[in-house]
Design a protein around this motif. Structure first.
Motif, PDB file in Angstrom:
ATOM      1  N   TYR A 270      36.323  46.968  37.872  1.00 57.89           N
ATOM      2  CA  TYR A 270      36.971  46.567  39.120  1.00 57.89           C
ATOM      3  C   TYR A 270      36.894  47.676  40.166  1.00 57.89           C
ATOM      4  O   TYR A 270      36.809  47.391  41.371  1.00 57.89           O
ATOM      5  CB  TYR A 270      38.435  46.200  38.861  1.00 57.89           C
ATOM      6  CG  TYR A 270      39.164  45.787  40.117  1.00 57.89           C
ATOM      7  CD1 TYR A 270      38.813  44.611  40.784  1.00 57.89           C
ATOM      8  CD2 TYR A 270      40.168  46.582  40.651  1.00 57.89           C
ATOM      9  CE1 TYR A 270      39.464  44.239  41.956  1.00 57.89           C
ATOM     10  CE2 TYR A 270      40.830  46.220  41.810  1.00 57.89           C
ATOM     11  CZ  TYR A 270      40.460  45.050  42.460  1.00 57.89           C
ATOM     12  OH  TYR A 270      41.095  44.695  43.624  1.00 57.89           O
ATOM     13  N   GLN A 281      32.438  39.350  43.816  1.00 56.05           N
ATOM     14  CA  GLN A 281      33.125  39.737  42.583  1.00 56.05           C
ATOM     15  C   GLN A 281      33.193  38.549  41.616  1.00 56.05           C
ATOM     16  O   GLN A 281      32.949  38.688  40.414  1.00 56.05           O
ATOM     17  CB  GLN A 281      34.537  40.228  42.898  1.00 56.05           C
ATOM     18  CG  GLN A 281      34.604  41.480  43.758  1.00 56.05           C
ATOM     19  CD  GLN A 281      36.030  41.838  44.131  1.00 56.05           C
ATOM     20  OE1 GLN A 281      36.977  41.515  43.401  1.00 56.05           O
ATOM     21  NE2 GLN A 281      36.217  42.512  45.258  1.00 56.05           N
ATOM     22  N   LEU A 298      39.781  41.467  33.884  1.00 51.45           N
ATOM     23  CA  LEU A 298      38.987  41.537  35.110  1.00 51.45           C
ATOM     24  C   LEU A 298      39.268  40.339  36.012  1.00 51.45           C
ATOM     25  O   LEU A 298      39.364  40.478  37.239  1.00 51.45           O
ATOM     26  CB  LEU A 298      37.496  41.609  34.758  1.00 51.45           C
ATOM     27  CG  LEU A 298      36.540  41.826  35.930  1.00 51.45           C
ATOM     28  CD1 LEU A 298      36.847  43.135  36.647  1.00 51.45           C
ATOM     29  CD2 LEU A 298      35.086  41.823  35.446  1.00 51.45           C
TER      30      LEU A 298
END
Length: 629
Positions: A270, A281, A298
């Motif tokens: 991250y 992401q 995550l």
């Protein structure tokens, strides 16, 4: 693209060499004087031609060999300053050493040594060949000595502080003086990786500058010994170049780099992901293996976007990756391969053409005024297709009690949509049955995988007839046909890709993208688009490994990907002896996200039952696997 450059290395004479012809030739073609010719002939190996195009170098080698010279032709690495003329072989050795340093998060000193003669009449031995081995005897086994040309060598040595760097530089220069005597001038310069230079080119230029300026090593003892910390404060901040590199790492990282990312914990990942947009992401998250232990943590971080925790250890990790990527940018082999495949695929003659009968079936399918008899008439004109279609319809897969003897009957029993999809799939699948290298590709094994995946995909959709009507069977049948192009056009490279699947424990599509810049699925997209297939088939073929990238039909792509995965898992069972399973086949988190609403039971605990169902489908439908015979 720059023209490839080469150098010629003289390594000796054969018995009966024609010296009376050779000496005048050396004077005329290479402008060598008598002293230079004596040095060349008495002290091989020596560089005879420093920088030339392939044709010139090949012609001169042919002439020299005809006169009795032994000559090596070496390619020169592009992107390196011309004054160095580093061979591709030497470049690879250096890159390997730099990669080792990055993996252990330490430092490496590159010492560049140049030897010049005090007396022009005195002949120095070349620093290549035996001389570099003599130098290596005087220093640590862990250090690497490379004679890069006649009067320069480099030494790569592990070092953690100033004392070690100075000691290595002094050791190398004193060794050269001891071996060559007092009739020489020795100068040296040193550069530190990765602190002073991020690439081999940077290190050479810095070391050369220090050599010419006689500049000592300039490293503050206050710097941490694990010098990767130097400058890391900028790696994970809003520095545009660094952000581009980190973004490239997460968006385009494939193969070994992707494997490296998978070894990180969620907080470390991250920290890097926080440098790129949230949509990117999520795209990275979707590419992770569906059962990865880092996903829950995550996913939570990506959802809530907290301020990242960036420790010195995390900085070191990303600096190592950043430098690794800078090094990779200099490797032109991969870029050349990717350019070549793009050029190859832009030539429509390379792509297989869709059989005429499939094209006709497409027209019938798209014409609302067409009838079942129109379809039957077209199929019956192709006897091979008729035979295959009836074999499938009469196989245990469909389970009809009475034998179906005609295409007309098949249309009545199965309906227009199913027969259209079967006809398109079976006729298009003829591209699979090509003859190429048997050690790499067996048409029967690819056919077994293709029809097995098609049957599993079709059964998965028993509760979703809309996907069956859209041709999920056909999508499964054709999902891997992009591999044909890689096998036909790049057989040797594709062999290495297959070998690396087990070596690096990565799915084949990841290694294809790492090597070729695109996977067999992307090539399948190009082929199916070129054939004007419907969008739902194109996307199912193109994105079966990454369904989250499909813009319109992600579920259909995900179902084909699931069927593909189940087939490979089934073939690992002791129930089968056929060796066609992919040892590193995997589903992604993107598959799981898209498929969960359709298959609530899709989790590691229940996957065993789905695999067993796939085994049963394959076992009960053995008669369908000989359709292309």
């Amino acid at each position: 693209m720059k023209e490839a450059r080469f150098r010629l290395i003289y390594t000796g004479l054969i018995k009966g060499a024609q010296l009376k012809q050779l000496v005048p030739f050396l004077k005329r073609e290479f402008d060598l004087n008598d002293n230079s010719i004596r040095a060349l002939l008495r002290n091989p190996p020596r560089t005879i031609l420093h920088n030339a195009g392939r044709n010139e170098a090949e012609e001169l080698r042919t002439v020299l060999e005809s006169m009795g010279c032994r000559v090596q032709l070496e390619s020169i690495m592009s992107g390196i300053p011309e004054q160095f003329n580093i061979s591709t072989q030497h470049y690879r050795i250096v890159k390997k050493e730099l990669s080792k340093i990055l993996r252990v998060c330490s430092c490496l000193a590159l010492v560049l040594v140049q030897i010049d003669e005090k007396d022009p009449d005195w002949t120095l031995p070349s620093l290549m060949g035996d001389f570099q081995d003599k130098v290596a005897e005087y220093i640590r086994e862990s250090d690497t000595v490379i004679g890069i040309d006649d009067n320069r060598l480099i030494v790569l040595g592990f070092s953690t502080n100033n004392e070690g760097i100075y000691r290595l530089q002094d050791k190398v220069t004193n060794t050269v003086r001891e071996l060559l005597g007092s009739e020489i001038v020795v100068s040296s310069g040193v550069a530190m990786f990765p602190r002073e230079g991020k690439s081999f080119t940077d290190l050479l230029q810095i070391a050369e500058l220090k050599r010419t300026l006689n500049d000592p090593v300039d490293l503050s003892e206050s710097q941490p010994q694990a010098s990767l910390l130097q400058g890391t404060k900028n790696i994970l901040t809003k520095d545009e170049d660094k952000i581009d590199a980190i973004q490239l790492c997460f968006e385009k990282g494939r193969g070994k780099l992707f494997k490296r990312l998978l070894t990180m914990d969620s907080q470390t990942l991250y920290a890097g992901l926080s440098q790129i947009p949230q949509t990117k992401q999520k795209e990275f998250l979707a590419r992770l293996p569906w059962d990865s232990s880092i996903i829950p943590g995550l996913e939570e971080l990506i959802l809530h976007q907290p301020e990242p925790i960036i420790s010195d250890e995390i900085k070191q990790t990303y600096e190592a990756i950043y430098y690794q990527m800078q090094m990779e940018k200099e490797l032109e082999d991969r870029n050349d391969i990717q350019k070549k495949i793009r050029v190859t695929l832009s030539n429509t003659e390379v792509l297989p053409t869709l059989p005429a009968v499939a094209t006709q079936v497409f027209h019938i399918a798209s014409n609302p005024n067409s009838s079942a008899s129109d379809l039957s008439d077209v199929i019956k004109l192709d006897q091979a297709l008729t035979s295959k279609l009836l074999k499938v319809v009469n196989s245990a897969f469909y389970g009809f009690r009475q034998k179906i003897g005609t295409v007309n009957h098949a249309v009545v029993i199965l309906g227009l949509d199913d027969i259209i999809n079967l006809a398109i799939g079976l006729s298009a699948a003829r591209v699979i049955n090509v003859q190429v290298r048997e050690d790499l590709y067996n048409p029967k094994t690819l056919w077994h995988h293709s029809i097995g995946t098609a049957m599993i995909a079709h059964k998965l959709c028993d509760k979703f007839p809309e996907y069956q009507k859209k041709g999920i069977f056909t999508a499964g049948l054709l999902h891997d046909f992009g591999k044909i192009i890689l096998v036909e056009q790049f057989a040797d490279l594709y062999t290495s890709v297959h070998e690396n699947v087990t070596k690096y424990e990565l799915p084949i599509f990841e290694l294809e993208e790492d090597t070729f810049g695109l996977s067999h699925a992307a090539i399948g997209k190009l082929m199916s688009t070129n054939w004007n297939m419907p969008d739902y088939l194109v996307e199912a073929i193109a994105f079966h490994h990454q369904p989250n990238e499909a813009s319109q039909y992600p579920a259909m792509a995900a179902i084909v990907g699931l069927a593909d995965y189940l087939y490979h898992e089934a073939l690992k069972s002791e129930a089968f002896t056929l060796d066609v399973s992919d040892p590193c086949n995997q589903l992604t988190f993107g598959h799981k996200t898209i498929l969960k609403p359709l298959f609530p039971e899709l989790d590691p605990q229940n996957m065993g039952k789905m695999v067993q169902d796939a085994i049963t489908i394959i076992q009960n439908n053995q008669d369908a696997f000989d359709v292309l015979n």
